[in-house]
Enzyme design. Structure first.
Site, PDB file in Angstrom:
ATOM      1  N   CYS A  47      38.913  43.840  41.651  1.00  0.00           N
ATOM      2  CA  CYS A  47      38.760  42.636  41.326  1.00  0.00           C
ATOM      3  C   CYS A  47      39.382  41.241  42.076  1.00  0.00           C
ATOM      4  O   CYS A  47      40.895  42.276  42.089  1.00  0.00           O
ATOM      5  CB  CYS A  47      37.576  42.103  40.720  1.00  0.00           C
ATOM      6  SG  CYS A  47      37.202  39.956  41.328  1.00  0.00           S
ATOM      7  N   SER A  49      40.640  38.781  42.706  1.00  0.00           N
ATOM      8  CA  SER A  49      40.964  38.044  41.654  1.00  0.00           C
ATOM      9  C   SER A  49      42.109  38.618  41.268  1.00  0.00           C
ATOM     10  O   SER A  49      43.394  37.861  40.658  1.00  0.00           O
ATOM     11  CB  SER A  49      40.013  37.076  40.591  1.00  0.00           C
ATOM     12  OG  SER A  49      39.288  36.889  41.867  1.00  0.00           O
ATOM     13  N   HIS A  52      44.715  38.167  42.772  1.00  0.00           N
ATOM     14  CA  HIS A  52      45.479  37.247  42.914  1.00  0.00           C
ATOM     15  C   HIS A  52      46.502  36.722  42.102  1.00  0.00           C
ATOM     16  O   HIS A  52      47.377  35.680  42.373  1.00  0.00           O
ATOM     17  CB  HIS A  52      44.508  36.040  43.234  1.00  0.00           C
ATOM     18  CG  HIS A  52      43.404  36.073  44.172  1.00  0.00           C
ATOM     19  ND1 HIS A  52      44.081  36.289  45.435  1.00  0.00           N
ATOM     20  CD2 HIS A  52      42.444  35.651  44.728  1.00  0.00           C
ATOM     21  CE1 HIS A  52      42.997  36.213  46.433  1.00  0.00           C
ATOM     22  NE2 HIS A  52      41.584  35.715  45.622  1.00  0.00           N
ATOM     23  N   HIS A  68      39.226  41.065  34.409  1.00  0.00           N
ATOM     24  CA  HIS A  68      38.065  40.341  34.143  1.00  0.00           C
ATOM     25  C   HIS A  68      36.832  40.707  33.910  1.00  0.00           C
ATOM     26  O   HIS A  68      35.775  40.112  34.307  1.00  0.00           O
ATOM     27  CB  HIS A  68      38.223  38.934  34.608  1.00  0.00           C
ATOM     28  CG  HIS A  68      38.281  38.936  36.534  1.00  0.00           C
ATOM     29  ND1 HIS A  68      39.009  39.486  36.712  1.00  0.00           N
ATOM     30  CD2 HIS A  68      36.955  38.203  36.732  1.00  0.00           C
ATOM     31  CE1 HIS A  68      38.609  39.415  38.230  1.00  0.00           C
ATOM     32  NE2 HIS A  68      37.562  38.804  38.320  1.00  0.00           N
ATOM     33  N   CYS A 175      31.683  40.517  36.506  1.00  0.00           N
ATOM     34  CA  CYS A 175      32.223  39.594  37.592  1.00  0.00           C
ATOM     35  C   CYS A 175      31.810  39.969  39.073  1.00  0.00           C
ATOM     36  O   CYS A 175      30.887  39.411  39.417  1.00  0.00           O
ATOM     37  CB  CYS A 175      33.841  39.696  37.931  1.00  0.00           C
ATOM     38  SG  CYS A 175      34.575  38.878  39.157  1.00  0.00           S
TER      39      CYS A 175
HETATM   40  P1  CND Z   1      38.452  42.024  48.658  1.00  0.00           P
HETATM   41  O1  CND Z   1      39.868  42.780  48.957  1.00  0.00           O
HETATM   42  O2  CND Z   1      37.556  43.920  48.263  1.00  0.00           O
HETATM   43  O3  CND Z   1      37.714  41.693  49.683  1.00  0.00           O
HETATM   44  C1  CND Z   1      38.102  40.953  50.747  1.00  0.00           C
HETATM   45  C2  CND Z   1      37.552  41.235  51.966  1.00  0.00           C
HETATM   46  O4  CND Z   1      38.310  39.999  52.363  1.00  0.00           O
HETATM   47  C3  CND Z   1      37.664  42.051  52.530  1.00  0.00           C
HETATM   48  O5  CND Z   1      37.490  43.241  52.974  1.00  0.00           O
HETATM   49  C4  CND Z   1      39.016  41.917  54.037  1.00  0.00           C
HETATM   50  O6  CND Z   1      39.273  42.804  55.195  1.00  0.00           O
HETATM   51  C5  CND Z   1      38.571  40.783  53.871  1.00  0.00           C
HETATM   52  N1  CND Z   1      38.905  39.777  55.253  1.00  0.00           N
HETATM   53  C6  CND Z   1      40.569  39.364  54.938  1.00  0.00           C
HETATM   54  N2  CND Z   1      40.762  38.772  55.173  1.00  0.00           N
HETATM   55  C7  CND Z   1      40.151  38.567  56.818  1.00  0.00           C
HETATM   56  C8  CND Z   1      39.526  37.133  57.676  1.00  0.00           C
HETATM   57  N3  CND Z   1      41.043  36.540  57.703  1.00  0.00           N
HETATM   58  N4  CND Z   1      38.790  37.577  57.697  1.00  0.00           N
HETATM   59  C9  CND Z   1      37.611  38.557  57.710  1.00  0.00           C
HETATM   60  N5  CND Z   1      37.526  39.179  56.811  1.00  0.00           N
HETATM   61  C10 CND Z   1      38.663  39.329  56.276  1.00  0.00           C
HETATM   62  O7  CND Z   1      37.883  41.258  47.355  1.00  0.00           O
HETATM   63  P2  CND Z   1      37.041  41.009  46.444  1.00  0.00           P
HETATM   64  O8  CND Z   1      35.823  40.936  47.278  1.00  0.00           O
HETATM   65  O9  CND Z   1      36.697  41.434  45.332  1.00  0.00           O
HETATM   66  O10 CND Z   1      37.384  39.109  46.692  1.00  0.00           O
HETATM   67  C11 CND Z   1      37.133  38.252  47.243  1.00  0.00           C
HETATM   68  C12 CND Z   1      37.457  37.468  46.959  1.00  0.00           C
HETATM   69  O11 CND Z   1      36.634  36.152  45.963  1.00  0.00           O
HETATM   70  C13 CND Z   1      38.624  36.688  46.885  1.00  0.00           C
HETATM   71  O12 CND Z   1      39.208  35.785  47.477  1.00  0.00           O
HETATM   72  C14 CND Z   1      38.495  36.635  44.680  1.00  0.00           C
HETATM   73  O13 CND Z   1      39.093  36.046  44.146  1.00  0.00           O
HETATM   74  C15 CND Z   1      37.276  36.352  44.803  1.00  0.00           C
HETATM   75  C16 CND Z   1      36.245  35.524  43.836  1.00  0.00           C
HETATM   76  C17 CND Z   1      35.539  34.992  43.165  1.00  0.00           C
HETATM   77  C18 CND Z   1      35.114  34.916  41.861  1.00  0.00           C
HETATM   78  C19 CND Z   1      33.896  33.341  41.920  1.00  0.00           C
HETATM   79  O14 CND Z   1      34.105  33.123  40.252  1.00  0.00           O
HETATM   80  N6  CND Z   1      33.897  32.864  42.837  1.00  0.00           N
HETATM   81  C20 CND Z   1      34.954  35.712  41.050  1.00  0.00           C
HETATM   82  N7  CND Z   1      35.741  36.690  41.328  1.00  0.00           N
HETATM   83  C21 CND Z   1      36.291  36.410  42.865  1.00  0.00           C
HETATM   84 ZN    ZN Z   2      36.635  38.619  40.000  1.00  0.00          ZN
END
Ligand code: CND
Ligand code: ZN
Ligand code: ZN
Length: 375
Positions: A47, A49, A52, A68, A175
């Protein structure tokens, strides 16, 4: 021969330094103490995260075993554990549900006070770790540490699931899918016929799109700088996809024009300050709802114009899609088994666990939605 009560030696992906590849190590996993459970992980997803953690945005003491999003089988249980037994299929929960704190007792809230995301202690609830490697204690990650063949979790952070469920798929309910889907159906409460904008079309963003569709949204506009993500986003429900790089105007203005003055619901599933503010600004000024799903870098503050809220917008955020984890995950697995939604579109790659660094390369290069690592 039973392994219960004994230290297990197994392989795990250890992060010794930030911004460095994982090293696959033999680690020692101590037996579970009271109210703890040792799990044999069968499948774990990568994921955003976890990335990160690799980039240094989480200040957990190194070395650490991240991961996770997973599913596995109970190997042994500590004293006093009543909700699972050895052999049960389970999903570890990075947001626990102790059932006793004021958050757990609140009818809507899910961010249990026993979570490790706020404090980032990198330990079990009792403040100690169950992993050692080369004689050193290894930190836990969000109480789950699923990048290990065996891990130990607190009973409040484990959900028992249907014995027939395919672990290499339902690990996504640990997740990615749950986080995105819940952000739409539970946190924003997307309404039928509405217009939604989803920033970021990775595994989490795609799951937001699926939630918007399930809630009956009429228009779902996907926003991503990587146009390779558009085809899959449309497959799961996006009606249009746009890249901010194709416009001279700021993307929130483009979205306002596309939606006759602002979308009803917007979601940020990237983890960037600029896109969080853009997502807020693109929703209708008097009644739009914007949900932060992405995890921001470190603990920096962002600046925004309060007028964006004074006019009536609602700005929210949620961990794990707002779901009370231990109650909701078994039900989500049942819904998956009843074919109420599918997880296949999210799974772009399946790799053996040893290829974890390749899995992270796929994430960085924008080629994957979700890579599942199998043991
Ligand atoms: P992933 O990296 O697969 O997706 C991110 C997407 O954003 C990619 O498709 C990128 O191309 C796109 N992107 C990057 N920069 C930009 C920009 N400036 N403008 C538009 N698009 C952009 O990540 P993921 O889908 O696994 O996770 C996404 C987020 O969700 C990440 O920050 C993660 O830490 C978070 C998350 C949150 C939670 C929660 O409980 N709230 C749980 N897990 C993950
Ligand atoms: Zn996650
Ligand atoms: Zn609680």
């Amino acid at each position: 021969m039973s392994t219960a009560g004994k230290v297990i030696k197994c392989k795990a992906a250890v992060l010794w330094e930030i911004k460095k590849p994982f090293s696959i190590e033999e680690v020692e996993v101590a037996p579970p103490k009271a109210h703890e459970i040792r799990i044999k992980i069968v499948a774990t997803g990568i994921c955003g995260s976890d990335d990160h953690m690799v980039s240094g945005h989480f200040s957990i003491r190194l070395p650490v075993i991240p991961g996770h999003e997973a599913a596995g089988i109970v190997e042994s249980i500590g004293e006093g554990v009543t909700t699972v037994k050895p052999g049960d299929k389970v999903i570890p929960l990075f947001t626990p549900q102790c059932g006793e704190c004021r958050v757990c007792k609140h009818p809507e809230a899910n961010f249990c006070l026993k979570n490790d995301l706020s404090m980032l202690r990198g330990t079990m609830q009792d403040g100690t770790t169950r992993f050692t490697c080369r004689g050193k204690p290894i930190s836990h990650f969000l109480g789950t540490s699923t990048f290990s063949e065996y891990t130990v979790v607190d009973e409040m952070a484990v959900a028992k699931i249907d014995a027939a469920s395919p672990l290499e798929k339902v690990c996504l309910l640990s997740c990615g899918f749950t986080t995105g889907y819940g952000s739409a159906v539970k946190v924003a409460k997307v309404t039928p016929g509405s217009t939604c904008a989803v920033f970021g079309l990775g595994g989490v963003g795609l799951s937001v799109v699926m939630g918007c569709k399930a809630a009956g949204a009429a228009r779902i506009i996907g926003v991503d700088i990587n146009k390779d993500k558009f085809k899959k986003a449309k497959e799961v429900g996006a009606t249009e996809c746009i890249s901010p790089q194709d416009f001279k105007k700021p993307i929130h203005e483009v979205l306002k024009e596309m939606s006759n003055g602002g979308v009803d619901f917007s979601f940020e599933a990237i983890g960037r300050h600029d896109t969080m503010v853009a997502a807020l600004a693109c929703c209708q000024e008097a009644y739009g709802v914007s949900v932060i799903v992405g995890v921001p870098p470190g603990s920096h503050n962002l600046s925004m114009n309060p007028m964006l809220l004074l006019s009536g917008r609602t700005w929210k955020g949620a961990i794990f899609g707002g779901f009370k984890s231990k109650d909701s995950v078994p039900k989500l697995v049942d819904d998956f088994m009843a074919k109420k939604f599918t997880l296949d579109p999210l799974i772009s790659h399946v790799l053996p666990f040893e290829k974890i660094n390749e899995g992270f390369d796929l994430l960085h290069s924008g080629k994957s939605f979700r890579t599942i690592l199998t043991f």
